[in-house]
Write a protein that holds these residues in place. Structure first.
Motif, PDB file in Angstrom:
ATOM      1  N   GLN A  59       0.845  -1.193   0.000  1.00  0.00           N
ATOM      2  CA  GLN A  59       0.000   0.000   0.000  1.00  0.00           C
ATOM      3  C   GLN A  59       0.883   1.247   0.000  1.00  0.00           C
ATOM      4  OE1 GLN A  59      -2.927   0.661  -0.527  1.00  0.00           O
ATOM      5  NE2 GLN A  59      -4.366  -0.877   0.243  1.00  0.00           N
ATOM      6  N   VAL A  60       1.076   1.840  -1.185  1.00  0.00           N
ATOM      7  CA  VAL A  60       1.994   2.975  -1.281  1.00  0.00           C
ATOM      8  C   VAL A  60       1.510   4.187  -0.473  1.00  0.00           C
ATOM      9  CG1 VAL A  60       0.983   3.867  -3.429  1.00  0.00           C
ATOM     10  CG2 VAL A  60       3.374   4.359  -2.863  1.00  0.00           C
ATOM     11  N   THR A  61       0.190   4.335  -0.337  1.00  0.00           N
ATOM     12  CA  THR A  61      -0.308   5.465   0.453  1.00  0.00           C
ATOM     13  C   THR A  61       0.032   5.292   1.932  1.00  0.00           C
ATOM     14  OG1 THR A  61      -2.453   4.357   0.553  1.00  0.00           O
ATOM     15  CG2 THR A  61      -2.194   6.087  -1.100  1.00  0.00           C
ATOM     16  N   GLU A  62       0.071   4.037   2.387  1.00  0.00           N
ATOM     17  CA  GLU A  62       0.443   3.784   3.781  1.00  0.00           C
ATOM     18  C   GLU A  62       1.901   4.150   4.012  1.00  0.00           C
ATOM     19  OE1 GLU A  62      -1.383   2.863   6.511  1.00  0.00           O
ATOM     20  OE2 GLU A  62      -2.928   3.437   5.065  1.00  0.00           O
ATOM     21  N   VAL A  63       2.761   3.790   3.055  1.00  0.00           N
ATOM     22  CA  VAL A  63       4.176   4.128   3.198  1.00  0.00           C
ATOM     23  C   VAL A  63       4.340   5.643   3.207  1.00  0.00           C
ATOM     24  CG1 VAL A  63       6.486   3.840   2.238  1.00  0.00           C
ATOM     25  CG2 VAL A  63       4.808   2.006   2.003  1.00  0.00           C
ATOM     26  N   ALA A  64       3.598   6.325   2.320  1.00  0.00           N
ATOM     27  CA  ALA A  64       3.687   7.790   2.252  1.00  0.00           C
ATOM     28  C   ALA A  64       3.334   8.404   3.603  1.00  0.00           C
ATOM     29  CB  ALA A  64       2.755   8.321   1.163  1.00  0.00           C
ATOM     30  N   LYS A  65       2.297   7.891   4.245  1.00  0.00           N
ATOM     31  CA  LYS A  65       1.895   8.418   5.555  1.00  0.00           C
ATOM     32  C   LYS A  65       2.910   8.069   6.630  1.00  0.00           C
ATOM     33  CE  LYS A  65      -2.560   6.997   5.068  1.00  0.00           C
ATOM     34  NZ  LYS A  65      -3.968   6.742   5.440  1.00  0.00           N
ATOM     35  N   GLU A  75       4.071  12.545  -1.221  1.00  0.00           N
ATOM     36  CA  GLU A  75       2.989  12.223  -2.153  1.00  0.00           C
ATOM     37  C   GLU A  75       3.184  10.798  -2.634  1.00  0.00           C
ATOM     38  OE1 GLU A  75       1.968  16.583  -4.158  1.00  0.00           O
ATOM     39  OE2 GLU A  75       2.882  15.025  -5.377  1.00  0.00           O
ATOM     40  N   ALA A  76       2.070  10.051  -2.749  1.00  0.00           N
ATOM     41  CA  ALA A  76       2.140   8.669  -3.230  1.00  0.00           C
ATOM     42  C   ALA A  76       1.861   8.628  -4.728  1.00  0.00           C
ATOM     43  CB  ALA A  76       1.119   7.817  -2.484  1.00  0.00           C
ATOM     44  N   TYR A  77       2.603   7.806  -5.444  1.00  0.00           N
ATOM     45  CA  TYR A  77       2.375   7.579  -6.878  1.00  0.00           C
ATOM     46  C   TYR A  77       2.176   6.080  -7.058  1.00  0.00           C
ATOM     47  CZ  TYR A  77       3.168  12.400  -7.715  1.00  0.00           C
ATOM     48  OH  TYR A  77       3.022  13.754  -7.699  1.00  0.00           O
ATOM     49  N   ALA A  78       0.942   5.723  -7.463  1.00  0.00           N
ATOM     50  CA  ALA A  78       0.511   4.330  -7.401  1.00  0.00           C
ATOM     51  C   ALA A  78       0.650   3.544  -8.699  1.00  0.00           C
ATOM     52  CB  ALA A  78      -0.927   4.273  -6.888  1.00  0.00           C
ATOM     53  N   ALA A 122      -1.012   9.908 -12.885  1.00  0.00           N
ATOM     54  CA  ALA A 122      -0.018  10.913 -12.509  1.00  0.00           C
ATOM     55  C   ALA A 122       1.370  10.302 -12.318  1.00  0.00           C
ATOM     56  CB  ALA A 122      -0.451  11.610 -11.214  1.00  0.00           C
ATOM     57  N   CYS A 123       1.437   8.986 -12.338  1.00  0.00           N
ATOM     58  CA  CYS A 123       2.704   8.280 -12.088  1.00  0.00           C
ATOM     59  C   CYS A 123       3.503   8.151 -13.381  1.00  0.00           C
ATOM     60  CB  CYS A 123       2.402   6.894 -11.515  1.00  0.00           C
ATOM     61  SG  CYS A 123       3.869   5.913 -11.158  1.00  0.00           S
ATOM     62  N   HIS A 124       4.814   8.318 -13.291  1.00  0.00           N
ATOM     63  CA  HIS A 124       5.663   8.207 -14.483  1.00  0.00           C
ATOM     64  C   HIS A 124       5.549   6.830 -15.128  1.00  0.00           C
ATOM     65  CE1 HIS A 124       8.480  11.655 -12.962  1.00  0.00           C
ATOM     66  NE2 HIS A 124       7.381  12.100 -13.517  1.00  0.00           N
ATOM     67  N   ALA A 125       5.189   5.830 -14.362  1.00  0.00           N
ATOM     68  CA  ALA A 125       5.120   4.452 -14.883  1.00  0.00           C
ATOM     69  C   ALA A 125       3.692   4.067 -15.258  1.00  0.00           C
ATOM     70  CB  ALA A 125       5.681   3.484 -13.855  1.00  0.00           C
ATOM     71  N   PHE A 126       2.817   5.044 -15.422  1.00  0.00           N
ATOM     72  CA  PHE A 126       1.425   4.769 -15.767  1.00  0.00           C
ATOM     73  C   PHE A 126       1.346   3.904 -17.033  1.00  0.00           C
ATOM     74  CE2 PHE A 126      -2.289   6.006 -18.381  1.00  0.00           C
ATOM     75  CZ  PHE A 126      -3.265   5.430 -17.576  1.00  0.00           C
ATOM     76  N   GLY A 127       0.470   2.915 -16.981  1.00  0.00           N
ATOM     77  CA  GLY A 127       0.282   2.053 -18.142  1.00  0.00           C
ATOM     78  C   GLY A 127       1.409   1.056 -18.341  1.00  0.00           C
ATOM     79  N   PRO A 148       5.800  -0.624  -9.981  1.00  0.00           N
ATOM     80  CA  PRO A 148       6.476   0.681  -9.955  1.00  0.00           C
ATOM     81  C   PRO A 148       5.810   1.750  -9.086  1.00  0.00           C
ATOM     82  CG  PRO A 148       5.199   0.498 -11.945  1.00  0.00           C
ATOM     83  CD  PRO A 148       5.024  -0.813 -11.221  1.00  0.00           C
ATOM     84  N   ASP A 149       5.653   1.476  -7.805  1.00  0.00           N
ATOM     85  CA  ASP A 149       5.114   2.463  -6.872  1.00  0.00           C
ATOM     86  C   ASP A 149       6.251   3.301  -6.296  1.00  0.00           C
ATOM     87  OD1 ASP A 149       2.761   1.136  -7.308  1.00  0.00           O
ATOM     88  OD2 ASP A 149       2.521   0.402  -5.271  1.00  0.00           O
ATOM     89  N   ALA A 150       5.946   4.577  -5.944  1.00  0.00           N
ATOM     90  CA  ALA A 150       6.978   5.426  -5.348  1.00  0.00           C
ATOM     91  C   ALA A 150       6.337   6.532  -4.520  1.00  0.00           C
ATOM     92  CB  ALA A 150       7.855   6.031  -6.438  1.00  0.00           C
ATOM     93  N   VAL A 151       7.118   7.067  -3.595  1.00  0.00           N
ATOM     94  CA  VAL A 151       6.666   8.175  -2.754  1.00  0.00           C
ATOM     95  C   VAL A 151       7.614   9.348  -2.972  1.00  0.00           C
ATOM     96  CG1 VAL A 151       6.300   9.004  -0.404  1.00  0.00           C
ATOM     97  CG2 VAL A 151       5.701   6.640  -1.012  1.00  0.00           C
TER      98      VAL A 151
END
Length: 208
Positions: free
Chosen positions: A12-18, A42-45, A51-56, A95-98
DNA sequence: CAAACGATTTTCT
DNA sequence: GAAAATCGTTTGG
């Protein structure tokens, strides 16, 4: 104590961001140590987040590091001028990132001010993603490094911010991401002077 | 190979 | 508050 790999490999990338809020970001560059407490992220999922560079599932030389196993840095240049620091999360292939957007400086103040070309301590020293990398001396050379053993490390702290202190809102500068620009994936500590000033789109309420 | 575009900051009005 | 600065990455021809 340095955060363990298990901290970053959370699905859960949003959990890591928090959870990164309140942690201590440290750099040691040319033997000079600077550090600050993370106050905004900020979380990028991954592949489903426009909004994530790895979208798609986009894989390029730049985004390749986002597909690594969680616990490494992703540093990229934005607007031709600024270096932005991300923490890669989740398992290899996801490819998740914060994005680290702001820190409250707490070590190496003199050097940070010098790197920023400032005379006196103002929030402007580290209150933005490009500002904090400049203050900490982070550049393109720091892409893809382990966050446990390299020039950049993130450490546990005594204080864990209470949930009530964490504000969730929309991400900055991602208006082109359509509906995903409204996701509440930006997190910061309420009332902290070092949180960046810019704003994302208005937060959608349940009935809007 | 050429052209457009940013997960921003700074400066000027 | 608006616009410039500035260049590697990405995309299209």
């Amino acid at each position: 104590m340095i955060l363990p790999l298990s901290f970053y490999q959370n699905p859960q990338v949003t959990e890591v961001a928090k959870m990164l809020l309140g942690k201590r970001l440290v750099t040691v560059i040319d033997g000079h140590r600077t550090a600050g407490i993370i106050v905004e992220t900020e979380a990028y999922a991954g592949i489903t987040d426009r909004a994530c560079h790895a979208f798609g599932g986009r894989r390029t030389a730049r985004t390749e590091i986002m597909y690594a196993s969680g616990g490494v840095s992703y540093v990229y240049r934005c607007y031709g001028i600024h270096q932005l620091l991300n923490v890669v999360t989740n398992d290899a292939g996801v490819p998740d990132a914060v994005l680290i957007r702001a820190i409250e400086p707490d070590e190496g103040l003199t050097l940070m001010l010098q790197r920023r070309g400032m005379e006196q301590l103002l929030p402007m020293v580290t209150s933005g993603p490009g500002m904090l990398t400049q203050a900490l001396g982070i550049g393109a050379a720091h892409n893809g490094l382990s966050l446990q053993t390299s020039a950049i490390t993130i450490h546990e702290t005594d204080v864990c911010p209470s949930q009530e202190l964490i504000v969730a809102t929309t991400r900055v500068g991602v208006a082109a991401a359509g509906d995903d620009a409204y996701l509440p994936y930006r997190f910061y500590l309420a009332n902290n002077k070092y949180v960046s000033k810019r704003k994302g789109l208005p937060l959608r309420t349940p009935n809007s």
